[in-house]
Design an enzyme around this catalytic site. Structure first.
Site, short mmCIF file in Angstrom:
data_model
loop_
_atom_site.label_atom_id
_atom_site.label_comp_id
_atom_site.label_asym_id
_atom_site.label_seq_id
_atom_site.Cartn_x
_atom_site.Cartn_y
_atom_site.Cartn_z
N LYS A 1 1.07 -1.19 -0.10
CA LYS A 1 0.01 0.04 0.09
C LYS A 1 1.01 1.33 -0.12
CE LYS A 1 -4.54 0.51 0.38
NZ LYS A 1 -5.40 -0.36 0.01
N ASP B 1 -7.01 4.23 -4.89
CA ASP B 1 -7.67 3.76 -3.50
C ASP B 1 -8.39 5.22 -2.98
OD1 ASP B 1 -7.90 3.19 -0.24
OD2 ASP B 1 -7.07 1.53 -1.10
N1 GLU Z 1 -7.23 -0.06 -3.27
C1 GLU Z 1 -8.20 -1.14 -3.63
C2 GLU Z 1 -7.98 -2.09 -2.51
O1 GLU Z 1 -7.73 -1.79 -1.59
C3 GLU Z 1 -7.44 -2.05 -4.82
C4 GLU Z 1 -6.07 -2.39 -4.93
C5 GLU Z 1 -5.54 -2.80 -6.12
O2 GLU Z 1 -6.30 -2.94 -7.22
O3 GLU Z 1 -4.51 -3.07 -6.35
O4 GLU Z 1 -8.32 -3.38 -2.63
#
Ligand code: GLU
Length: 428
Positions: free
Chosen positions: A106, A146
């Site tokens: 993240k 996100d």
């Molecule tokens: N941000 C989204 C999550 O928390 C998607 C993450 C992604 O697609 O890599 O799942």
């Protein structure tokens, strides 16, 4: 976040409970309860007025035993290293439970993106990549949108990376815009994924979706398509949605006597999820305090905003008729809320199972980028439904077999898969 415990402590507490249940080797547990790598950096940005502003950026890579690290980038004023660590950890479990060959990571920047001009946002996005490009890549770490980030931002970031490495590399970011390397269905994927898991839960519990009413927190990307899916796929009604109002610096709950019409609200919401209050009121919406959503008389609760909002205080306010909680957000329910669900026989679909539709579609996007061949929307959504339904039933079977909550069962499935990959690679 609200509540007494921070998001990373919460993620570790959840993990520790299951590590004990699984009798996990203490050294393996130690490896999994911390991220493998953490990057903290400063991003200088030239603002439109000529001044210089320095932003704090993060990327945390939790575990890549199963494949390249994967996870979004948040632009949020209250971002901290610990929130990013928690979210990176949950990404590892999310990819493992969805059974996609990716690890967990993240990123974040401490910023309220709604305060930036388009040019400032673009420079900040490019600045994040300039600091991280050596440590991301289609086979290393693949970021995505996100909270506070958009497909357009992913497009800029992918472009910056491609320029720095000198090769067009669409697979380094997912959640890109359509026509710019993005996948059909990515916008809908997280919200629809939530609804696929709600649908399967209703079948399991014998609840009629057509007689069901949901209260939804938030009106960002996840909530928007969860609301549409709840009505259009299940035939249910949405009592309310809430949203952060960036103009009035407070949140509101929007309800309507005939039920919320998310397709209408989509026409009056801005890119940051703020609904135009005047236009909503003119269309007959009742606007109340932002906390009210949790008290509405419903049988399904969908917290789809930010971590920690369903906690020891707020959980006591939920309707006695709530049968299902579907965690659209990451980490919306604290361990105290979990206790309440257990005591009151409420079926909670844990975040990293419930909202895995986004990253699953991101995985499809990177597969399409690698092949340079793009699938039609029906094919993407059908594959997504299949993956989510299989993941849901894998966790449900584990929960029934081990007589544990869906959250503990999801952890068991995920930890087992990650530990197996680490073993196969000779790490443990
Ligand atoms: N941000 C989204 C999550 O928390 C998607 C993450 C992604 O697609 O890599 O799942």
């Amino acid at each position: 976040m609200s509540g007494q415990i921070n998001a990373f402590e919460m993620a570790q507490k959840q993990f520790d409970g299951v590590a004990r249940l699984l009798n996990l080797d203490p050294q393996v547990a130690e490896l999994l309860r911390w991220p493998m790598r953490e990057y903290i950096f400063r991003i200088p940005v030239r603002m439109d007025d000529g001044s210089l502003r320095v932003f704090q950026g993060y990327r945390v890579q939790h575990n890549d035993a199963r494949g390249p690290n994967k996870g979004g980038i948040r632009f949020h004023p209250a971002e901290t290293l610990d929130t990013v660590r928690a979210l990176a950890t949950w990404m590892t479990w999310k990819c493992a439970v969805a059974d996609i060959p990716l690890g967990g990571s993240k990123g974040g920047i401490i910023v309220d993106p709604s305060t930036l001009s388009v040019g400032e946002k673009e420079r900040l996005c490019r600045g994040w990549v300039q600091k991280m490009w050596k440590n991301i890549g289609p086979r290393q770490d693949v970021p995505a949108p996100d909270v506070g980030t958009t497909p357009q931002m992913m497009g800029w970031m992918m472009d910056e990376y491609s320029k720095l490495v000198g090769v067009y590399t669409p697979g380094v970011f997912t959640g890109k815009p359509l026509g710019g390397g993005g996948s059909q269905g990515r916008t809908e994927a997280t919200g629809y994924g939530v609804i696929y898991t709600v649908r399967e839960t209703m079948k399991h519990l014998g609840i009629d979706p057509k007689k069901s009413v949901a209260a939804i927190e938030g009106f960002g990307n996840v909530s928007q398509y969860a609301a549409i899916g709840f009505i259009e796929m299940l035939g249910g009604k949405v009592a309310c949605v809430s949203c952060w109002d960036r103009n009035n610096k407070t949140s509101y709950t929007y309800s309507h006597k005939e039920g919320v019409d998310p397709r209408f609200l989509l026409t009056i919401v801005d890119q940051y999820g703020t609904i135009d209050k005047k236009k909503a009121e003119a269309a007959g919406y009742v606007v109340e305090d932002g906390e009210k959503w949790i008290e509405k008389d419903c049988n399904v609760l969908i917290p789809a905003a930010i971590e920690g909002h369903v906690n020891d205080e707020t959980v006591k306010k939920i309707s006695k008729n709530i049968k299902i909680v579907a965690e659209g957000a990451n980490g919306p329910c604290t361990p105290e809320a979990d206790e309440y669900f257990k005591k009151n026989n409420i079926f909670d679909i844990p975040d990293f199972l419930c909202n895995a539709g986004g990253v699953t579609c991101s995985y499809f996007e990177s597969v399409q980028n690698d092949a340079n061949y793009y699938w039609p929307k029906e094919e993407v959504l059908q594959k997504l439904d299949q993956k989510m339904t299989t993941a849901f039933h894998g966790v449900l079977d584990m929960s029934l077999k081990q007589k544990v909550t869906m959250r503990d069962a999801a952890y068991m499935v995920a930890i087992d898969r990650v530990a197996k990959a680490m073993q196969l690679r000779g790490w443990i």
